[in-house]
Motif scaffolding. Structure first.
Motif, PDB file in Angstrom:
ATOM      1  N   PHE A  35       0.756  -1.192   0.078  1.00 33.79           N
ATOM      2  CA  PHE A  35      -0.063   0.099   0.044  1.00 33.79           C
ATOM      3  C   PHE A  35       0.854   1.342  -0.103  1.00 33.79           C
ATOM      4  CE2 PHE A  35      -1.777   3.303   2.764  1.00 33.79           C
ATOM      5  CZ  PHE A  35      -3.078   3.735   1.931  1.00 33.79           C
ATOM      6  N   THR A  36       1.884   1.355   0.857  1.00 36.56           N
ATOM      7  CA  THR A  36       2.891   2.481   0.690  1.00 36.56           C
ATOM      8  C   THR A  36       3.504   2.505  -0.593  1.00 36.56           C
ATOM      9  OG1 THR A  36       3.268   1.827   3.088  1.00 36.56           O
ATOM     10  CG2 THR A  36       4.639   3.456   2.094  1.00 36.56           C
ATOM     11  N   MET A  37       3.927   1.443  -1.041  1.00 37.22           N
ATOM     12  CA  MET A  37       4.522   1.767  -2.366  1.00 37.22           C
ATOM     13  C   MET A  37       3.705   2.320  -3.557  1.00 37.22           C
ATOM     14  SD  MET A  37       7.236  -1.710  -2.387  1.00 37.22           S
ATOM     15  CE  MET A  37       7.754  -1.498  -3.730  1.00 37.22           C
ATOM     16  N   ALA A  38       2.297   1.854  -3.331  1.00 36.69           N
ATOM     17  CA  ALA A  38       1.373   2.167  -4.215  1.00 36.69           C
ATOM     18  C   ALA A  38       1.165   3.650  -4.208  1.00 36.69           C
ATOM     19  CB  ALA A  38      -0.004   1.593  -4.193  1.00 36.69           C
ATOM     20  N   VAL A  39       1.069   4.127  -2.743  1.00 41.85           N
ATOM     21  CA  VAL A  39       1.011   5.633  -2.465  1.00 41.85           C
ATOM     22  C   VAL A  39       2.130   6.466  -3.091  1.00 41.85           C
ATOM     23  CG1 VAL A  39       0.835   7.334  -0.727  1.00 41.85           C
ATOM     24  CG2 VAL A  39      -0.449   5.432  -0.549  1.00 41.85           C
ATOM     25  N   ARG A  40       3.241   5.894  -2.710  1.00 40.09           N
ATOM     26  CA  ARG A  40       4.611   6.547  -3.310  1.00 40.09           C
ATOM     27  C   ARG A  40       4.525   6.579  -5.001  1.00 40.09           C
ATOM     28  NH1 ARG A  40       8.459   8.718  -0.027  1.00 40.09           N
ATOM     29  NH2 ARG A  40       8.687   9.572  -1.764  1.00 40.09           N
ATOM     30  N   LEU A  41       4.139   5.570  -5.451  1.00 40.71           N
ATOM     31  CA  LEU A  41       4.117   5.554  -7.017  1.00 40.71           C
ATOM     32  C   LEU A  41       3.222   6.698  -7.484  1.00 40.71           C
ATOM     33  CD1 LEU A  41       5.151   4.188  -9.436  1.00 40.71           C
ATOM     34  CD2 LEU A  41       3.266   2.572  -9.245  1.00 40.71           C
ATOM     35  N   ALA A  42       2.015   6.634  -6.821  1.00 36.26           N
ATOM     36  CA  ALA A  42       0.841   7.555  -7.238  1.00 36.26           C
ATOM     37  C   ALA A  42       1.548   8.950  -7.266  1.00 36.26           C
ATOM     38  CB  ALA A  42      -0.289   7.670  -6.259  1.00 36.26           C
ATOM     39  N   VAL A  43       2.377   9.590  -6.139  1.00 35.65           N
ATOM     40  CA  VAL A  43       2.816  10.929  -6.074  1.00 35.65           C
ATOM     41  C   VAL A  43       3.977  10.936  -6.608  1.00 35.65           C
ATOM     42  CG1 VAL A  43       1.509  11.250  -3.819  1.00 35.65           C
ATOM     43  CG2 VAL A  43       3.894  10.650  -3.857  1.00 35.65           C
ATOM     44  N   HIS A  44       4.571   9.844  -7.397  1.00 35.18           N
ATOM     45  CA  HIS A  44       5.879  10.164  -8.121  1.00 35.18           C
ATOM     46  C   HIS A  44       5.958  11.117  -8.983  1.00 35.18           C
ATOM     47  CE1 HIS A  44       9.927   8.890  -9.599  1.00 35.18           C
ATOM     48  NE2 HIS A  44       9.388   8.827 -10.852  1.00 35.18           N
ATOM     49  N   PRO A  45       5.018  11.301  -9.709  1.00 34.24           N
ATOM     50  CA  PRO A  45       4.824  12.482 -10.918  1.00 34.24           C
ATOM     51  C   PRO A  45       5.068  13.802 -10.284  1.00 34.24           C
ATOM     52  CG  PRO A  45       3.239  10.952 -11.393  1.00 34.24           C
ATOM     53  CD  PRO A  45       3.601  10.689  -9.912  1.00 34.24           C
ATOM     54  N   LEU A  46       4.305  14.087  -9.053  1.00 35.04           N
ATOM     55  CA  LEU A  46       4.761  15.350  -8.160  1.00 35.04           C
ATOM     56  C   LEU A  46       6.269  15.408  -7.840  1.00 35.04           C
ATOM     57  CD1 LEU A  46       1.364  15.563  -6.091  1.00 35.04           C
ATOM     58  CD2 LEU A  46       2.060  16.680  -8.311  1.00 35.04           C
ATOM     59  N   SER A  47       6.631  13.978  -7.359  1.00 30.57           N
ATOM     60  CA  SER A  47       8.105  14.119  -6.955  1.00 30.57           C
ATOM     61  C   SER A  47       9.075  14.618  -8.156  1.00 30.57           C
ATOM     62  CB  SER A  47       8.637  13.105  -6.398  1.00 30.57           C
ATOM     63  OG  SER A  47       8.241  12.548  -5.249  1.00 30.57           O
TER      64      SER A  47
END
Length: 246
Positions: A35-47
């Motif tokens: 779940f954590t990796m999915a959240v981080r992947l979702a915000v990766h474009p913002l990163s």
């Protein structure tokens, strides 16, 4: 709100059921990591956008220094000139904050779900996911099954924080951020810049005091951040200052 937490708990449990053939009793913990990796992947474009913005700000540093010197006696004109420059170059000063801000709800959701006791009965190598480090060390000492789980998490965070600290210090030494020493508070800014990488180690405190489920979220996110920043800022001599992930 209760329905929302119930839905999230059902999602985690469903993921745990799917992962059970691979992770057995650690399937709920694996679901949290996923779940954590999915959240981080979702915000990766913002990163990625934040990295582009940081590189742009580094490129604009000489122009910003010139503006500060030119409008040193007129703060309002300086502010407008800086805003105009950022707008012209399509740079947002707040872009770097967005990834952390958008992760915060996911962390607090995990924290409240497991601190409420809704997920009692799930554990990771003998350490209850609703428990904390003090409970684990108090029951069987640091070298019991639960204590060793926390020691492993502390070791992962310590290694990641050390890597982030050393890397950031080297970048700062190679290309120090320009600071106008004539500006009020410049000394405080320079001191903060030197010591901010130490905040990477504050994650150890978070892992120690939150429920294990939330600690897994923090540890996974911290490791992701270190790897992500190493990739996104690999071609930048002076990368953005280190900041602990949430």
């Amino acid at each position: 709100m209760s329905l929302f937490f119930d839905a999230f708990a059902a999602l985690i449990e469903r993921c745990a059921d799917l992962l059970a053939p691979l992770f057995a009793g650690a399937s709920t913990a694996a679901a949290i990591v996923l779940f954590t990796m999915a959240v981080r992947l979702a915000v990766h474009p913002l990163s990625r956008a934040a990295a582009r913005g940081q590189k742009a700000r580094a490129r604009l540093a000489p122009q910003l220094a010139a503006l500060r010197k030119k409008h040193a006696k007129n703060p309002e004109r300086l502010q407008k000139a800086v805003m105009d420059l950022h707008a012209k170059e399509k740079v947002s000063p707040l872009a770097g904050c967005l990834p952390s801000l958008l992760q915060a709800p996911a962390f607090f959701l995990m924290y409240h779900l497991f601190s409420s006791g809704r997920m009692a009965g799930h554990d990771l190598f003998g350490a209850p996911l609703v428990g904390r480090a003090a409970d684990a060390f108090g029951q069987a000492g640091p070298f019991g099954p639960a204590g060793l789980t926390y020691l492993a998490l502390f070791a992962i965070v310590a290694v990641t924080a050390t890597y982030t600290f050393v890397r950031t210090r080297r970048q700062q030494a190679a290309a120090p951020a320009p600071v106008d020493t004539d500006q009020p508070g410049a000394g405080a800014v320079m001191a903060l810049t030197r010591h901010l990488p130490l905040l990477s180690f504050a994650t150890l405190i978070t892992v120690a005091v939150v429920p294990l489920a939330a600690a897994l979220y923090v540890v996974t996110s911290t490791v992701w951040t270190a790897v992500e920043r190493a990739f996104l800022y690999r071609d930048m001599p002076a990368a953005a200052l280190a900041s602990p992930a949430v």
